[in-house]
Design an enzyme around this catalytic site. Structure first.
Site, PDB file in Angstrom:
ATOM      1  N   CYS A 107     -24.104  35.024  -7.748  1.00 29.39           N
ATOM      2  CA  CYS A 107     -25.553  35.299  -7.242  1.00 29.39           C
ATOM      3  C   CYS A 107     -25.296  35.318  -5.734  1.00 29.39           C
ATOM      4  O   CYS A 107     -24.086  34.849  -4.920  1.00 29.39           O
ATOM      5  CB  CYS A 107     -26.269  33.987  -7.533  1.00 29.39           C
ATOM      6  SG  CYS A 107     -25.476  32.438  -7.179  1.00 29.39           S
ATOM      7  N   HIS A 129     -24.830  23.261  -3.734  1.00 26.28           N
ATOM      8  CA  HIS A 129     -26.061  22.676  -4.650  1.00 26.28           C
ATOM      9  C   HIS A 129     -26.997  21.721  -3.688  1.00 26.28           C
ATOM     10  O   HIS A 129     -28.020  21.108  -4.315  1.00 26.28           O
ATOM     11  CB  HIS A 129     -25.167  21.678  -5.619  1.00 26.28           C
ATOM     12  CG  HIS A 129     -24.162  22.358  -6.459  1.00 26.28           C
ATOM     13  ND1 HIS A 129     -22.826  22.193  -5.668  1.00 26.28           N
ATOM     14  CD2 HIS A 129     -24.142  23.057  -7.319  1.00 26.28           C
ATOM     15  CE1 HIS A 129     -21.914  22.974  -6.662  1.00 26.28           C
ATOM     16  NE2 HIS A 129     -22.752  23.418  -7.578  1.00 26.28           N
ATOM     17  N   HIS A 169     -26.432  15.735 -12.178  1.00 24.59           N
ATOM     18  CA  HIS A 169     -26.165  17.043 -11.600  1.00 24.59           C
ATOM     19  C   HIS A 169     -26.410  17.261 -10.145  1.00 24.59           C
ATOM     20  O   HIS A 169     -27.350  16.563  -9.450  1.00 24.59           O
ATOM     21  CB  HIS A 169     -27.000  18.382 -12.098  1.00 24.59           C
ATOM     22  CG  HIS A 169     -26.332  19.662 -11.704  1.00 24.59           C
ATOM     23  ND1 HIS A 169     -26.929  20.119 -10.312  1.00 24.59           N
ATOM     24  CD2 HIS A 169     -25.620  20.750 -12.352  1.00 24.59           C
ATOM     25  CE1 HIS A 169     -26.336  21.477 -10.502  1.00 24.59           C
ATOM     26  NE2 HIS A 169     -25.537  21.873 -11.490  1.00 24.59           N
ATOM     27  N   GLU A 176     -27.471  19.061  -8.015  1.00 25.38           N
ATOM     28  CA  GLU A 176     -28.387  19.533  -7.304  1.00 25.38           C
ATOM     29  C   GLU A 176     -29.710  18.491  -7.694  1.00 25.38           C
ATOM     30  O   GLU A 176     -30.494  18.421  -6.619  1.00 25.38           O
ATOM     31  CB  GLU A 176     -28.744  20.855  -7.851  1.00 25.38           C
ATOM     32  CG  GLU A 176     -30.160  21.548  -7.504  1.00 25.38           C
ATOM     33  CD  GLU A 176     -30.761  22.841  -8.208  1.00 25.38           C
ATOM     34  OE1 GLU A 176     -29.598  23.624  -8.364  1.00 25.38           O
ATOM     35  OE2 GLU A 176     -31.881  22.798  -8.274  1.00 25.38           O
ATOM     36  N   THR A 197     -32.953  24.499 -10.215  1.00 23.95           N
ATOM     37  CA  THR A 197     -32.824  26.247 -10.071  1.00 23.95           C
ATOM     38  C   THR A 197     -32.170  26.806 -11.200  1.00 23.95           C
ATOM     39  O   THR A 197     -32.331  27.902 -11.407  1.00 23.95           O
ATOM     40  CB  THR A 197     -32.110  26.581  -9.010  1.00 23.95           C
ATOM     41  OG1 THR A 197     -30.958  26.181  -8.809  1.00 23.95           O
ATOM     42  CG2 THR A 197     -32.984  25.883  -7.537  1.00 23.95           C
ATOM     43  N   SER A 225     -20.399  24.256 -14.917  1.00 19.87           N
ATOM     44  CA  SER A 225     -21.338  25.015 -14.233  1.00 19.87           C
ATOM     45  C   SER A 225     -22.609  25.077 -15.147  1.00 19.87           C
ATOM     46  O   SER A 225     -22.704  25.595 -16.436  1.00 19.87           O
ATOM     47  CB  SER A 225     -20.618  26.567 -14.356  1.00 19.87           C
ATOM     48  OG  SER A 225     -21.711  27.458 -14.315  1.00 19.87           O
ATOM     49  N   SER A 226     -23.948  24.465 -14.630  1.00 25.52           N
ATOM     50  CA  SER A 226     -24.881  24.579 -15.321  1.00 25.52           C
ATOM     51  C   SER A 226     -25.777  26.185 -16.011  1.00 25.52           C
ATOM     52  O   SER A 226     -25.882  25.894 -17.090  1.00 25.52           O
ATOM     53  CB  SER A 226     -26.034  23.960 -14.508  1.00 25.52           C
ATOM     54  OG  SER A 226     -27.526  23.793 -14.812  1.00 25.52           O
ATOM     55  N   ASN A 227     -25.526  26.699 -14.945  1.00 18.55           N
ATOM     56  CA  ASN A 227     -26.074  28.240 -15.379  1.00 18.55           C
ATOM     57  C   ASN A 227     -25.216  28.689 -16.486  1.00 18.55           C
ATOM     58  O   ASN A 227     -25.877  29.544 -17.137  1.00 18.55           O
ATOM     59  CB  ASN A 227     -26.403  28.918 -14.157  1.00 18.55           C
ATOM     60  CG  ASN A 227     -25.192  29.716 -13.564  1.00 18.55           C
ATOM     61  OD1 ASN A 227     -24.858  30.650 -14.013  1.00 18.55           O
ATOM     62  ND2 ASN A 227     -24.487  28.846 -12.440  1.00 18.55           N
ATOM     63  N   SER A 244     -21.577  31.249 -10.802  1.00  9.48           N
ATOM     64  CA  SER A 244     -20.306  31.123  -9.931  1.00  9.48           C
ATOM     65  C   SER A 244     -19.172  31.598 -10.487  1.00  9.48           C
ATOM     66  O   SER A 244     -17.870  31.231  -9.771  1.00  9.48           O
ATOM     67  CB  SER A 244     -20.478  29.375 -10.053  1.00  9.48           C
ATOM     68  OG  SER A 244     -20.449  29.039 -11.286  1.00  9.48           O
TER      69      SER A 244
HETATM   70  S1  SF4 Z   1     -27.835  30.124  -8.963  1.00 11.70           S
HETATM   71 FE1  SF4 Z   1     -27.886  28.436  -7.617  1.00 11.70          FE
HETATM   72  S2  SF4 Z   1     -26.834  29.045  -5.863  1.00 11.70           S
HETATM   73 FE2  SF4 Z   1     -27.297  30.790  -7.123  1.00 11.70          FE
HETATM   74  S3  SF4 Z   1     -29.169  31.888  -6.013  1.00 11.70           S
HETATM   75 FE3  SF4 Z   1     -29.568  30.410  -7.690  1.00 11.70          FE
HETATM   76  S4  SF4 Z   1     -30.245  28.571  -6.667  1.00 11.70           S
HETATM   77 FE4  SF4 Z   1     -28.784  29.804  -5.387  1.00 11.70          FE
END
Ligand code: SF4
Length: 319
Positions: free
Chosen positions: A21, A84, A134, A136, A175, A233-235, A278
């Site tokens: 991202c 973060h 986390h 963040e 986020t 990695s959370s996402n 990431s």
């Molecule tokens: S995933 Fe995290 S680092 Fe990437 S755009 Fe979203 S808030 Fe920003």
């Protein structure tokens, strides 16, 4: 061995968007430009982004990763704070120690920090929907004096929470959460406290949203889904959950091409590959190459949402 072995056909669907991202790109660029500007070593507090390949590559280039500022010797070299975000106390500590620090916090995380500060100033009781421990979440909670923000991790927390001032209640979120889980929590809070204040714009960022939406669209037709990413990695972890919930029971996190479990894909027709925000694209390419050695791969590369977001870099000039 017969060189003309007929390979089994495999459809490989690639999610678009996937991988890096804008916040991750920016954070990595900050480190790389700092290395050019200052030379090695450069210090980074916490993994710059949650991906082992990215971190190991940077270590090879001369980056020293630390968890706390105390681990850094007296130096004029820069110390970079990860994407973060960090608590205010870390900035203060860095100033006190006279460290040359550069903040690589993603601007979309900074937006949540600004929101939290404004809500506090306006006298709101603040709930943060997110995962404890986390970085963040630690950074966001650390924007305000202790006990100013209450953490809501799940629907049970939301149910049990008793506000002091229900008419002056607000929420913000991490986020990188699951959109569906968060919607469920928010709906519950709104039904209990109709006047609860929402963020102006969703705190779950565009990258998290787009990657989860792409997974939802393709998970149903996939026999197996690989989410390329590291296990902290959370996402990326959320993408695995979204895949399972959206119809692909066999959704797995995969760190790199060496971790392919061949048994899982030997007898399937449709493999779906995505990557957390990431995870570098090279890892996806290596996985596809390795799979192509064994299978007759048909790559299907549909784009669901175009992304053209980029963030400005901070000043990293060596004064
Ligand atoms: S995933 Fe995290 S680092 Fe990437 S755009 Fe979203 S808030 Fe920003």
């Amino acid at each position: 061995m017969n060189g003309n072995v007929i390979k089994k056909k495999l459809n490989v669907y690639l999610a678009n968007p996937r991988g890096f991202c804008a916040g991750v790109e920016r954070a990595i660029q900050i480190v790389e430009k700092s290395l050019i500007e200052y030379g090695a070593p450069i210090y980074v507090r916490h993994d710059i982004v949650h991906n082992n390949t990215v971190v190991n590559d940077l270590i090879k280039k001369g980056v020293i990763f630390v968890e706390e500022l105390d681990e850094i010797p007296k130096t004029n070299q820069p110390i970079i704070f990860s994407a973060h975000g960090v608590a205010n106390s870390v900035f203060k500590d860095a100033e006190y120690k006279n460290l040359n620090f550069i903040d690589a916090t993603c601007p979309l995380v900074s937006k949540v920090h600004i929101e939290a500060k404004k809500l506090y100033k306006d006298g709101y009781e603040i709930l943060l929907i997110g995962h404890s421990n986390h970085p963040e979440v630690i950074g966001t909670i650390g924007q305000l004096p202790e006990n100013s923000i209450s953490l809501i991790e799940n629907i049970d927390d939301a149910n049990e929470y008793i506000p002091i001032a229900p008419d002056k209640l607000a929420y913000i979120t991490q986020t990188t959460l699951s959109i569906d889980d968060t919607t469920e929590i928010v709906n519950l809070l709104k039904s209990k406290y109709p006047s609860i204040k929402s963020p102006h714009k969703n705190d779950i960022c565009y990258a998290t949203t787009n990657r989860q939406e792409a997974v939802k669209k393709l998970a149903r037709i996939a026999d197996v889904m690989f989410v390329v990413g590291s296990n902290h990695s959370s996402n990326s972890l959320r993408l695995v959950e979204v895949g399972k919930r959206s119809g692909c029971e066999q959704s797995y996190l995969i760190e790199n091409a060496n971790k392919i479990n061949w048994e899982i894909i030997n007898n399937i027709e449709n493999l779906f590959i995505t990557a957390g925000a990431s995870a570098p694209e090279i890892l996806v390419e290596e996985i596809i190459n390795k799979i192509s050695n064994r299978f007759d791969v048909k790559l299907i590369n549909d784009t669901f949402t175009e992304e053209n977001i980029s963030f400005k870099l901070p000043n990293i000039k060596n004064k």
